[in-house]
Design a protein around this motif. Structure first.
Motif, mmCIF file in Angstrom:
data_model
loop_
_atom_site.group_PDB
_atom_site.id
_atom_site.type_symbol
_atom_site.label_atom_id
_atom_site.label_comp_id
_atom_site.label_asym_id
_atom_site.label_seq_id
_atom_site.Cartn_x
_atom_site.Cartn_y
_atom_site.Cartn_z
ATOM 1 N N PHE A 30 62.051 -46.626 72.736
ATOM 2 C CA PHE A 30 62.955 -46.422 71.608
ATOM 3 C C PHE A 30 63.798 -45.177 71.839
ATOM 4 O O PHE A 30 63.279 -44.075 72.028
ATOM 5 C CB PHE A 30 62.136 -46.266 70.332
ATOM 6 C CG PHE A 30 62.911 -46.472 69.056
ATOM 7 C CD1 PHE A 30 62.832 -47.664 68.366
ATOM 8 C CD2 PHE A 30 63.721 -45.467 68.547
ATOM 9 C CE1 PHE A 30 63.525 -47.852 67.186
ATOM 10 C CE2 PHE A 30 64.435 -45.648 67.380
ATOM 11 C CZ PHE A 30 64.342 -46.850 66.690
ATOM 12 N N GLY A 31 65.123 -45.344 71.826
ATOM 13 C CA GLY A 31 66.045 -44.232 71.975
ATOM 14 C C GLY A 31 66.546 -43.759 70.629
ATOM 15 O O GLY A 31 67.031 -44.556 69.825
ATOM 16 N N PHE A 32 66.429 -42.451 70.372
ATOM 17 C CA PHE A 32 66.843 -41.858 69.096
ATOM 18 C C PHE A 32 68.058 -40.991 69.371
ATOM 19 O O PHE A 32 67.973 -39.971 70.071
ATOM 20 C CB PHE A 32 65.687 -41.034 68.538
ATOM 21 C CG PHE A 32 65.867 -40.602 67.112
ATOM 22 C CD1 PHE A 32 66.271 -41.495 66.140
ATOM 23 C CD2 PHE A 32 65.605 -39.296 66.744
ATOM 24 C CE1 PHE A 32 66.422 -41.102 64.815
ATOM 25 C CE2 PHE A 32 65.744 -38.886 65.434
ATOM 26 C CZ PHE A 32 66.156 -39.788 64.465
ATOM 27 N N LEU A 33 69.219 -41.402 68.857
ATOM 28 C CA LEU A 33 70.500 -40.843 69.276
ATOM 29 C C LEU A 33 71.250 -40.261 68.090
ATOM 30 O O LEU A 33 71.028 -40.633 66.945
ATOM 31 C CB LEU A 33 71.349 -41.930 69.930
ATOM 32 C CG LEU A 33 70.669 -42.759 71.015
ATOM 33 C CD1 LEU A 33 71.570 -43.910 71.439
ATOM 34 C CD2 LEU A 33 70.302 -41.895 72.198
ATOM 35 N N GLY A 34 72.199 -39.377 68.402
ATOM 36 C CA GLY A 34 73.067 -38.813 67.380
ATOM 37 C C GLY A 34 73.701 -37.537 67.874
ATOM 38 O O GLY A 34 73.219 -36.907 68.827
ATOM 39 N N PRO A 35 74.796 -37.113 67.237
ATOM 40 C CA PRO A 35 75.474 -35.883 67.655
ATOM 41 C C PRO A 35 74.583 -34.661 67.444
ATOM 42 O O PRO A 35 73.573 -34.712 66.748
ATOM 43 C CB PRO A 35 76.707 -35.822 66.733
ATOM 44 C CG PRO A 35 76.837 -37.192 66.140
ATOM 45 C CD PRO A 35 75.471 -37.773 66.095
ATOM 46 N N ASN A 36 74.984 -33.531 68.052
ATOM 47 C CA ASN A 36 74.307 -32.268 67.766
ATOM 48 C C ASN A 36 74.343 -31.996 66.266
ATOM 49 O O ASN A 36 75.364 -32.211 65.604
ATOM 50 C CB ASN A 36 75.001 -31.117 68.506
ATOM 51 C CG ASN A 36 74.798 -31.183 70.001
ATOM 52 O OD1 ASN A 36 73.831 -31.763 70.476
ATOM 53 N ND2 ASN A 36 75.732 -30.599 70.747
ATOM 54 N N GLY A 37 73.232 -31.507 65.731
ATOM 55 C CA GLY A 37 73.176 -31.178 64.308
ATOM 56 C C GLY A 37 73.006 -32.366 63.398
ATOM 57 O O GLY A 37 73.173 -32.251 62.189
ATOM 58 N N SER A 38 72.653 -33.536 63.959
ATOM 59 C CA SER A 38 72.532 -34.740 63.136
ATOM 60 C C SER A 38 71.163 -34.901 62.501
ATOM 61 O O SER A 38 70.951 -35.822 61.716
ATOM 62 C CB SER A 38 72.857 -35.976 63.973
ATOM 63 O OG SER A 38 71.970 -36.082 65.072
ATOM 64 N N VAL A 205 70.540 -44.609 65.583
ATOM 65 C CA VAL A 205 71.558 -43.554 65.605
ATOM 66 C C VAL A 205 71.582 -42.882 64.244
ATOM 67 O O VAL A 205 71.647 -43.558 63.207
ATOM 68 C CB VAL A 205 72.958 -44.123 65.929
ATOM 69 C CG1 VAL A 205 73.996 -43.007 65.949
ATOM 70 C CG2 VAL A 205 72.949 -44.863 67.266
ATOM 71 N N VAL A 206 71.515 -41.551 64.253
ATOM 72 C CA VAL A 206 71.651 -40.782 63.021
ATOM 73 C C VAL A 206 72.922 -39.951 63.089
ATOM 74 O O VAL A 206 73.357 -39.539 64.161
ATOM 75 C CB VAL A 206 70.434 -39.876 62.758
ATOM 76 C CG1 VAL A 206 69.208 -40.686 62.379
ATOM 77 C CG2 VAL A 206 70.129 -38.986 63.960
ATOM 78 N N ASP A 207 73.501 -39.705 61.930
ATOM 79 C CA ASP A 207 74.712 -38.902 61.838
ATOM 80 C C ASP A 207 74.675 -38.153 60.521
ATOM 81 O O ASP A 207 74.494 -38.756 59.458
ATOM 82 C CB ASP A 207 75.955 -39.797 61.909
ATOM 83 C CG ASP A 207 77.251 -38.988 61.960
ATOM 84 O OD1 ASP A 207 77.239 -37.886 62.536
ATOM 85 O OD2 ASP A 207 78.269 -39.453 61.410
#
Length: 308
Positions: A30-38, A205-207
């Motif tokens: 499972f890949g957990f992705l998002g910009p810095n500070g997300s 993906v979190v944002d």
């Protein structure tokens, strides 16, 4: 293996994690992705009981966290916010201390556990030099070795290939795939989207603290329903496929069509040259940018004055 419902963390007026529902099944990579500070690292720290949630529920290995941390964490290997180590000690000595400090870390079998973990991450030939003399890549490998000491059911990793060269990245990818195939569920956050695309089976993906996407990688990267065509006869293709060509850039066309082979046969059968043809698929980078926007951690606008 991991389940959250309405997970929220506030630091004063700042909402770092905002009502996140996360589902990681046994056997996932499972890949957990998002910009810095997300909010990625804050969420990972909550999973491990290092930060307490403001609201919501967390289950890891089917048990509520952090209430059952003493039962859950011995079955979890983790590396969060970089590898931790005593810089004046050797890698072996560090791993022996980590093993002794963990639950059930008796002396019996300790040397074998340490050597096995070092071998798995490519450090079996490490000498007695202190960790302070290690390269960043070696420290990353040592941190991963520490996470593998107890043959965990679940691995939670934060940027596990940071500082590694391409060969090292491939070695760690192969190791994680092998561990997963042997029964370990892998949950990792990373900024290396191409690497996640090769390694993971599901992603989220979190944002700005919110979950914006969660699905299997196969579904996210499925054909878009368009076909990419390259043809020296691009103008004739446009004329022939009236209304089906949605974009053109020189000899490159994007055609609304579901059947690559059928479209190719139609064009060639009409005497038009086709130098390349394939189904259009989005990359993981495109998926992430489309779901979060391209601004990342940039701060644009006038300089000076008060923050707004």
């Amino acid at each position: 293996m991991i389940r959250t419902r309405g997970l929220t963390k506030r630091f004063g007026r700042i909402v770092a994690v905002d009502s996140v529902d996360l589902d990681v099944a046994e056997g996932d990579r499972f890949g957990f992705l998002g910009p810095n500070g997300s909010g990625k690292t804050t969420l990972v720290r909550m999973l491990l009981g290092l930060v307490h949630a403001t609201a919501g529920e967390i289950e890891v290995l089917g048990k509520s966290m952090p209430r059952n941390a003493a039962k859950v964490l011995p079955q979890v290997g983790a590396m969060v916010e970089g590898p931790g180590a005593y810089p004046h000690l050797s890698g072996r000595r560090n791993l022996a201390m980590f093993d002794a400090a963990g639950p059930g870390g008796g002396r019996r079998g300790r040397a074998d556990r340490v050597e096995s973990a070092l071998a798995q991450v490519g450090l079996s030939g490490v000498d007695r030099r202190p960790v302070s003399a290690y390269s960043l890549g070696m420290r990353q490998r040592l941190g991963l070795a520490a996470a593998l000491l107890r043959a965990p059911r679940l691995l939670i990793l934060d940027e596990p290939t940071n500082g590694l060269d391409p060969k090292g990245i491939r070695e760690i990818r192969d190791l994680l795939v092998a561990l997963n195939e042997a029964g370990t569920t892998v949950f990792l956050s990373s900024h290396l989207l191409a690497e996640v695309e090769q390694l993971c089976t599901r992603v989220a993906v979190v944002d700005r603290g919110r979950m914006v996407l969660q699905d299997s990688l196969a579904a996210l990267l499925a054909p878009t329903g368009h076909v990419l065509v390259r043809s020296p006869d691009a103008a004739q293709v446009v004329a022939l496929l009236d209304g089906q060509v949605v974009a053109r850039d020189g000899d490159r066309l994007v055609v609304r069509h579901a059947d690559v082979a059928g479209l190719n046969a139609d064009l060639v059968g009409r005497g038009l040259r086709v130098s390349g043809i394939e189904a259009e698929r989005r990359t993981l980078e495109q998926v992430v940018l489309d779901s979060t926007g391209a601004s990342g951690d940039r701060i644009d606008g006038p300089t000076g004055g008060e923050d707004r």
